[in-house]
Design a protein around this motif. Structure first.
Motif, mmCIF file in Angstrom:
data_model
loop_
_atom_site.group_PDB
_atom_site.id
_atom_site.type_symbol
_atom_site.label_atom_id
_atom_site.label_comp_id
_atom_site.label_asym_id
_atom_site.label_seq_id
_atom_site.Cartn_x
_atom_site.Cartn_y
_atom_site.Cartn_z
ATOM 1 N N ARG A 98 -78.378 55.066 106.226
ATOM 2 C CA ARG A 98 -79.120 55.789 105.177
ATOM 3 C C ARG A 98 -79.124 57.291 105.462
ATOM 4 O O ARG A 98 -78.999 58.109 104.562
ATOM 5 N N ALA A 101 -76.089 59.475 104.361
ATOM 6 C CA ALA A 101 -76.042 60.015 102.997
ATOM 7 C C ALA A 101 -76.549 61.453 102.954
ATOM 8 O O ALA A 101 -76.084 62.255 102.150
ATOM 9 N N ALA A 104 -73.661 63.981 103.508
ATOM 10 C CA ALA A 104 -72.453 63.857 102.679
ATOM 11 C C ALA A 104 -71.919 65.210 102.197
ATOM 12 O O ALA A 104 -70.713 65.380 102.063
#
Length: 126
Positions: A98, A101, A104
């Motif tokens: 998680r 992300a 990114a």
């Protein structure tokens, strides 16, 4: 595994380790606070005056003392150690995935020139 897959995985792991083990540490407290205004943009026009009246150019001011650096490095080492111990734990891995992300849109990872200059048996990839 193909070299490009190894590179992609290493880059993602580096970003996740940075956010999990470095970013959310005492470094955040050191980053907090007011930033001086610099009209030149590089701080060369900013002067700090200490308690004894010494005028120190911003580029020469230490922004972290030895005790803060020691505490920060301890925390980072402990987090890296814990990260490596727990990376095979599925619940920990799910949380880390998680966090991935969040990274990114970070800049792409690239080889560090200092660490890359250390001789080794692994051939260079380009």
């Amino acid at each position: 595994m193909r070299p490009e897959d190894e590179d992609r995985i290493a880059a993602q792991l580096a970003r996740v380790m940075a956010v999990a083990c470095v970013r959310n540490t005492q470094l955040e407290a050191l980053h907090a606070g007011r930033t001086p205004i610099s009209r030149t943009g590089d701080g060369s026009d900013v002067i700090v005056q200490d308690a004894e009246g010494n005028r120190i150019p911003w580029s020469e001011v230490s922004r972290i003392d030895d005790d803060e650096m020691r505490a920060l490095m301890r925390e980072i080492v402990d987090r890296l150690y814990t990260f490596h111990l727990r990376i095979d734990d599925p619940a920990f891995r799910a949380e880390i995935d998680r966090w991935a992300a969040m990274t990114a849109k970070w800049d792409a990872a690239k080889p560090d020139p200092v660490l890359s200059a250390i001789p080794g048996k692994t051939p260079e990839r380009g």
